[in-house]
Design a protein around this motif. Structure first.
Motif, short mmCIF file in Angstrom:
data_model
loop_
_atom_site.label_atom_id
_atom_site.label_comp_id
_atom_site.label_asym_id
_atom_site.label_seq_id
_atom_site.Cartn_x
_atom_site.Cartn_y
_atom_site.Cartn_z
N GLU A 26 5.79 15.63 2.64
CA GLU A 26 5.55 14.27 2.89
C GLU A 26 4.96 13.09 2.02
OE1 GLU A 26 6.37 16.54 4.88
OE2 GLU A 26 8.58 15.93 5.40
N ALA A 27 3.97 13.98 1.83
CA ALA A 27 2.30 13.69 1.64
C ALA A 27 3.02 13.58 -0.11
CB ALA A 27 1.42 14.29 1.62
N HIS A 28 3.32 14.84 -0.42
CA HIS A 28 3.81 14.41 -2.36
C HIS A 28 4.56 13.19 -2.61
CE1 HIS A 28 6.74 15.14 -6.06
NE2 HIS A 28 5.12 15.84 -6.30
N GLN A 29 5.83 12.65 -1.65
CA GLN A 29 6.05 11.58 -1.41
C GLN A 29 5.74 10.28 -1.93
OE1 GLN A 29 9.87 12.17 -3.02
NE2 GLN A 29 9.11 14.33 -3.41
N LYS A 30 5.33 10.43 -0.77
CA LYS A 30 4.12 8.88 -0.75
C LYS A 30 3.68 8.47 -2.08
CE LYS A 30 4.49 8.51 4.47
NZ LYS A 30 4.62 7.12 4.27
N ALA A 31 3.12 9.80 -2.01
CA ALA A 31 2.17 9.91 -3.43
C ALA A 31 2.50 8.65 -4.54
CB ALA A 31 1.44 11.29 -3.18
N ARG A 32 3.61 9.87 -4.89
CA ARG A 32 4.79 9.47 -6.17
C ARG A 32 5.28 8.11 -5.82
NH1 ARG A 32 5.61 12.67 -10.14
NH2 ARG A 32 7.57 10.97 -10.46
N THR A 33 5.58 7.44 -4.38
CA THR A 33 6.10 6.08 -3.94
C THR A 33 4.56 5.49 -4.44
OG1 THR A 33 7.69 7.07 -2.79
CG2 THR A 33 6.73 4.84 -2.52
N PHE A 34 3.03 5.25 -3.81
CA PHE A 34 2.44 4.17 -3.94
C PHE A 34 2.25 4.80 -5.39
CE2 PHE A 34 1.69 4.63 0.72
CZ PHE A 34 1.15 3.04 1.48
N ALA A 35 1.76 5.43 -5.98
CA ALA A 35 1.30 5.68 -7.40
C ALA A 35 1.96 5.07 -8.14
CB ALA A 35 1.18 7.12 -8.06
N ARG A 37 3.81 2.63 -7.45
CA ARG A 37 4.25 0.83 -7.36
C ARG A 37 2.73 0.22 -8.17
NH1 ARG A 37 4.84 0.72 -0.91
NH2 ARG A 37 7.22 1.27 -0.90
N TYR A 38 1.94 0.99 -8.02
CA TYR A 38 0.33 0.42 -8.44
C TYR A 38 0.77 0.98 -10.08
CZ TYR A 38 -1.90 1.22 -3.94
OH TYR A 38 -1.77 0.65 -2.41
N ASN A 39 0.98 1.61 -10.74
CA ASN A 39 1.38 1.74 -12.87
C ASN A 39 2.01 0.69 -12.40
OD1 ASN A 39 0.55 3.02 -14.34
ND2 ASN A 39 2.74 4.05 -14.11
N LYS A 40 3.02 0.50 -11.94
CA LYS A 40 4.19 -0.61 -12.43
C LYS A 40 3.28 -1.86 -11.94
CE LYS A 40 8.45 1.91 -11.36
NZ LYS A 40 9.93 1.71 -10.11
N SER A 41 2.71 -1.83 -11.15
CA SER A 41 1.82 -3.56 -11.79
C SER A 41 0.35 -3.55 -12.48
CB SER A 41 1.49 -3.74 -9.90
OG SER A 41 0.43 -2.69 -9.01
N ARG A 42 0.14 -1.91 -12.98
CA ARG A 42 -0.79 -1.62 -13.72
C ARG A 42 -2.24 -1.79 -13.19
NH1 ARG A 42 0.31 -5.35 -19.42
NH2 ARG A 42 2.52 -4.79 -19.59
N GLU A 79 -1.79 7.88 -19.92
CA GLU A 79 -1.65 7.47 -20.71
C GLU A 79 -1.12 5.67 -20.64
OE1 GLU A 79 -0.82 8.75 -24.57
OE2 GLU A 79 -1.37 10.89 -23.20
N SER A 80 -1.12 5.86 -20.27
CA SER A 80 -0.44 3.60 -19.51
C SER A 80 -1.43 2.71 -19.71
CB SER A 80 0.42 3.74 -18.01
OG SER A 80 1.39 4.49 -18.01
N LYS A 81 -2.59 3.68 -19.46
CA LYS A 81 -3.85 2.84 -19.32
C LYS A 81 -4.31 2.63 -20.69
CE LYS A 81 -8.61 2.62 -17.03
NZ LYS A 81 -9.81 3.18 -16.63
N GLY A 82 -4.24 3.97 -21.24
CA GLY A 82 -5.22 4.93 -22.19
C GLY A 82 -6.55 5.22 -21.98
N GLU A 83 -6.55 5.74 -20.76
CA GLU A 83 -7.70 6.26 -20.34
C GLU A 83 -8.83 6.86 -21.67
OE1 GLU A 83 -10.57 6.29 -18.44
OE2 GLU A 83 -9.80 6.65 -17.21
N VAL A 84 -9.27 6.93 -22.10
CA VAL A 84 -10.86 7.44 -23.01
C VAL A 84 -11.55 8.51 -21.86
CG1 VAL A 84 -10.76 5.57 -24.17
CG2 VAL A 84 -12.24 6.17 -22.84
N VAL A 85 -11.57 10.20 -23.23
CA VAL A 85 -12.29 10.76 -22.26
C VAL A 85 -13.91 11.08 -22.22
CG1 VAL A 85 -12.59 13.50 -23.07
CG2 VAL A 85 -10.36 12.41 -24.17
#
Length: 344
Positions: A26-35, A37-42, A79-85
């Motif tokens: 359940e924790a895994h599924q909720k984490a994917r769902t929340f993430a 949403r946040y990813n799609k909204s940038r 990758e979506s963010k272009g996060e640098v090292v």
């Protein structure tokens, strides 16, 4: 578990208690769902925080599959963010790599993706040097010597060269000629133009080897043999160990085609040891030594060269492209002179 106060608090306060109460799915599924949403909204940073903390807690309770899945999702958001090292972005991944453990293929999956991300978004085409070093050290401590080796070589840092030398000495103690292990560290570093790492590696290797096996020192030369006013070698019973030390010192003094005496020294050095046969006389190693000769001494390669799988492997390991992709680009190098220690 205390409530989390951050932009990601709503998600984490719904996810982390599920992990603590034994509901990892359940924790895994909720984490994917929340993430998602946040990813799609940038809202990338919030998604990253949710995924990192959720993956970390799942890995802590032995849920490698779920933790790995969220870690890979984290890399997708990078990758979506272009996060640098940087220290923070690298640190999240090294924590998760450590928590994944050595069982199964989970850790390798995360390592491969993390290195690919760092190669794309960092300064080193072979992958982030600090990440390679961390992974190499982790694998070394786990006894996975063959997997740790390419990470130490790709890192090229002095600390990586020292640890690689320690590991190679330990590895050789389990069986095999020490000279072969010395060659496996020395040649790739030289081939990559990293004299400092090559020098650090071979002298650490010799020092550690003699500490554990003092009888390998040559009875004809029991004290270090001066080569230049600032350099010396330890003469041993193993020709490959002597060759590696001399090869590093010769390359260190190279100045391409401007120092004829040193160029001739390299040719004599290789010719002398290859005339004795053994691994240095094999086609693959000869091709690697020819590449080193071109790189440091501007000695042109033969007009026609056979396929060199060993050289191709080293080139790939060091971040070079595969053969067959058009005319090769001639690499140029200006190694250190006699008064400087080398390149990092």
């Amino acid at each position: 578990m205390p409530a989390v106060s951050s932009p990601s608090s709503r998600a984490l306060n719904a996810i982390l208690p599920l992990v603590a109460s034994g509901q990892p799915y359940e924790a895994h599924q909720k984490a994917r769902t929340f993430a998602s949403r946040y990813n799609k909204s940038r809202q990338y940073d919030t998604a990253i925080d949710v995924l990192f903390q959720s993956a970390r807690e799942l890995l802590k309770v032995g849920q490698q599959g779920s933790g790995t899945d969220l870690t890979l999702f984290l890399l997708d958001v990078y990758e979506s963010k272009g996060e640098v090292v940087n220290d923070e972005s690298r640190g999240r991944l090294t924590q998760l790599i450590a928590l994944t453990g050595s069982s199964g293929s989970w850790r390798k999956t995360i390592i491969d993706r993390s290195i690919a991300w760092s190669a794309k978004h960092g300064d080193c085409p072979a992958g982030d040097q600090d990440m390679h070093h961390y992974i190499g050290e982790l694998l070394y401590k786990d006894g996975a010597f063959n997997i740790a080796e390419p990470h130490f070589l790709a890192s090229g840092k002095r600390d990586s060269a020292r640890l690689l030398a320690d590991m190679m000495v330990e590895w050789s103690a389990a069986g095999g000629a020490p000279g072969i292990f010395a060659l496996r560290g020395t040649l790739p570093y030289l081939q990559n133009g990293n004299i400092l790492a090559a020098r650090t590696f071979i002298f650490q290797f010799i020092s550690q080897l003699i500490s554990s096996r003092p009888n390998i020192r040559s009875p004809l030369q029991t004290s270090p043999l001066p080569v230049t006013p600032t350099s010396e070698i330890t003469h041993t019973k193993e020709p490959l160990l002597n060759f590696c030390q001399l090869a590093v010192l010769t390359c260190q003094r190279a100045n391409r085609d401007k120092n004829q005496a040193i160029r001739e020294s390299w040719v004599r050095l290789c010719g002398t040891y290859q005339s004795k046969g053994g691994v240095l006389a094999t086609r693959e190693v000869r091709a690697v030594l020819q590449e080193i000769a071109t790189l440091y001494f501007a000695i042109p390669p033969p007009r026609t060269q056979p396929d060199n799988p060993f050289g191709a492997m080293l080139s790939s390991m060091m971040g070079g492209g595969p053969p067959g992709g058009g005319a090769p680009v001639r690499r140029l190098l200006s190694p250190a002179g006699p008064s400087t220690p080398g390149l990092d």
